[in-house]
Design an enzyme around this catalytic site. Sequence first.
Site, PDB file in Angstrom:
ATOM      1  N   GLU A 288      34.922  47.325  46.703  1.00  0.00           N
ATOM      2  CA  GLU A 288      35.641  46.292  45.944  1.00  0.00           C
ATOM      3  C   GLU A 288      34.789  45.105  45.564  1.00  0.00           C
ATOM      4  O   GLU A 288      34.827  44.043  46.186  1.00  0.00           O
ATOM      5  CB  GLU A 288      36.843  45.810  46.741  1.00  0.00           C
ATOM      6  CG  GLU A 288      38.027  46.731  46.556  1.00  0.00           C
ATOM      7  CD  GLU A 288      39.314  45.962  46.764  1.00  0.00           C
ATOM      8  OE1 GLU A 288      39.883  45.527  45.761  1.00  0.00           O
ATOM      9  OE2 GLU A 288      39.711  45.803  47.907  1.00  0.00           O
TER      10      GLU A 288
ATOM     11  N   ASP B  31      30.263  32.928  34.250  1.00  0.00           N
ATOM     12  CA  ASP B  31      30.117  31.605  33.663  1.00  0.00           C
ATOM     13  C   ASP B  31      30.754  31.537  32.271  1.00  0.00           C
ATOM     14  O   ASP B  31      30.619  32.473  31.477  1.00  0.00           O
ATOM     15  CB  ASP B  31      28.609  31.302  33.555  1.00  0.00           C
ATOM     16  CG  ASP B  31      28.335  29.902  33.091  1.00  0.00           C
ATOM     17  OD1 ASP B  31      28.669  28.968  33.835  1.00  0.00           O
ATOM     18  OD2 ASP B  31      27.786  29.737  31.984  1.00  0.00           O
TER      19      ASP B  31
HETATM   20  C1  GLC Z   1      29.503  26.480  33.096  1.00  0.00           C
HETATM   21  C2  GLC Z   1      28.775  25.966  34.304  1.00  0.00           C
HETATM   22  C3  GLC Z   1      28.046  24.717  33.929  1.00  0.00           C
HETATM   23  C4  GLC Z   1      27.067  25.074  32.838  1.00  0.00           C
HETATM   24  C5  GLC Z   1      27.747  25.745  31.666  1.00  0.00           C
HETATM   25  C6  GLC Z   1      26.765  26.380  30.740  1.00  0.00           C
HETATM   26  O1  GLC Z   1      30.459  25.589  32.659  1.00  0.00           O
HETATM   27  O2  GLC Z   1      29.672  25.762  35.361  1.00  0.00           O
HETATM   28  O3  GLC Z   1      27.390  24.125  35.013  1.00  0.00           O
HETATM   29  O4  GLC Z   1      26.423  23.916  32.403  1.00  0.00           O
HETATM   30  O5  GLC Z   1      28.610  26.770  32.081  1.00  0.00           O
HETATM   31  O6  GLC Z   1      26.178  27.492  31.341  1.00  0.00           O
END
Ligand code: GLC
Length: 571
Positions: A274, A201
């Site tokens: 992997e 993320d």
């Molecule tokens: C990323 C995620 C989003 C989230 C953000 C903060 O962009 O895809 O949904 O709000 O990170 O974690």
Amino acid sequence: MRSSRWWQSAVFYQIYPRSFADGNGDGIGDFLGLIDKLDYLRDLGVQALWLSPHYPSPNVDVGYDISDYLGVAPEYGTLADFRRFLDGAHGRGIRVLIDLVLNHTSDAHPWFQQSRSSRENPKRDWYVWRDPAPDGGPPNNWRSRFGGPAWTLDETTGQYYYHFFFKEQPDLNWRHPEVKRAMWEVARFWLDLGVDGFRLDAVSTIFEDPSLTPHQSSLPEAEMLTEGRTNRSPEETQAFRQQFELLFRHQTHQPGLHELMKELRALVDEYPGERVLIGECHKIEFYGNGDDELHLVFNFPLMRTRRLTPAWIRANQAERLAAMPPGAWPCNTLGNHDVGRMKTSYGDGVHDDDLARLHAAMLLTLKGTPVLYHGEEIGMTDWLLDRVEDLRDRQAVHMYRLLIREGVPEREAMRRAAEMSRDRCRTPFQWANAANAGFSPAGATTWLPVNPNYAQGVNVADQQNDPRSLLNFYRRLIAARQASPALREGDYTPLLPNDDHCLAFLRASPEQRCLVALNFSAESLTRNVALAPPARLRTVFTSHQRRAADEDPGHLTLAPFEAYIGEIQPS
Ligand code: GLC
């Protein structure tokens, strides 16, 4: 050419667990529901899932604010349920990637609770704390991506903490060695359990400039909040991106990031089979040397347009593929839980059904790993909420309040908030023409309202047995792709470089060569796709029924919006 790796040839499918399938009837998706739908996923033909966060969370950001990295949200089930899901997926030849949120935790996470408890707490430096500015205000002018300042004062200790996203998502201080150690333990926990990798993320936000250099951007807040909007002209998009990058220049893409990604890559590489890293980031640099950082980096620039035209797609591919280091593998997508649904975003309001097919064909035939977002395969569309109390995306609530403060009339403010709200693409999955679209039983209140178009054929049950349905189009297309070494692994060579209506390209692997021709116009057209040496085309796939088994590339006729794939045969 080396033989292809599983993550290069797999079709990926993103599941947003809250909205996928509700197994216990509480209006919220869960592992019970998901396990029940594994056969559906197998029949669709996907080989890998990316699961949005499944961890315990106060849900300020629907799971992207994690309060326990080693658990499962009680509303989704238990760790045992997670294991059953993982085994069930693996048993069907489907791999599972989970979402790893490195940049921040929830403010309810025990780490932050300890950190905020006193300046002397051993976890104080796990987060980013700074003294107030001389006037008592925030340390600098940095903004939160989700609106308002990026700093929140904590009364107990008189310092501000930093958060790139909501104030309930404090940023971890990745310059602290113990943070890294703790997070690598998290990664190992799930890898040991058998997950096949991570979707990382918000990668670019992990470090910020320690000298707190202020930004120089004048981008208005309401404009910044509409980052996911696609209805800008190419010039407007470019201007917007420049301002957006200026605004967050000192909060993103800071030194240290690539070393960190290399370290995580080395960690996952210790595991057999992997394990894979896909970054929520788009810069080519995240591929490292092509084999030492992230396996896959999303081609987000492809999505940043109102219209997916042949010229746009060709230019995107030319730029992107030329920039990639040797060995790096592309990754294309047209939708996820943060942006409008592809059918809504790239439709023209008249030919949306045709375009949805054409765009799917494009996504599944371009060079690279395709990532689908659940619901695309049945043509789910954005659903705009019209009551502020239904909004679950706090970003949209913030937008609404901002507009009201600016004097925008209530209805207009709601419309604009709904249009940028990520809720629009997160409504429950539509399984049947039944109460609650078959997502939850009749009588349950779903966590977000269901899009009523489930009653107009936008559901699995109605499409399942209709050979002409979008769902069966996806199944056929995925099957055709997976049966074709050229489409899975081949190189990409653009053809017809100036054609405004037809996107044509070759995909060639050592075993096979395929021609892909996509007609982006509402007229039928005929093209001479000169091939040397002269060849015939054996039809592998067409979105239209009436095609010969064998075609002449010198005289290839395409029906309106037809997607055609032919295998090149010596003539
Ligand atoms: C990323 C995620 C989003 C989230 C953000 C903060 O962009 O895809 O949904 O709000 O990170 O974690």
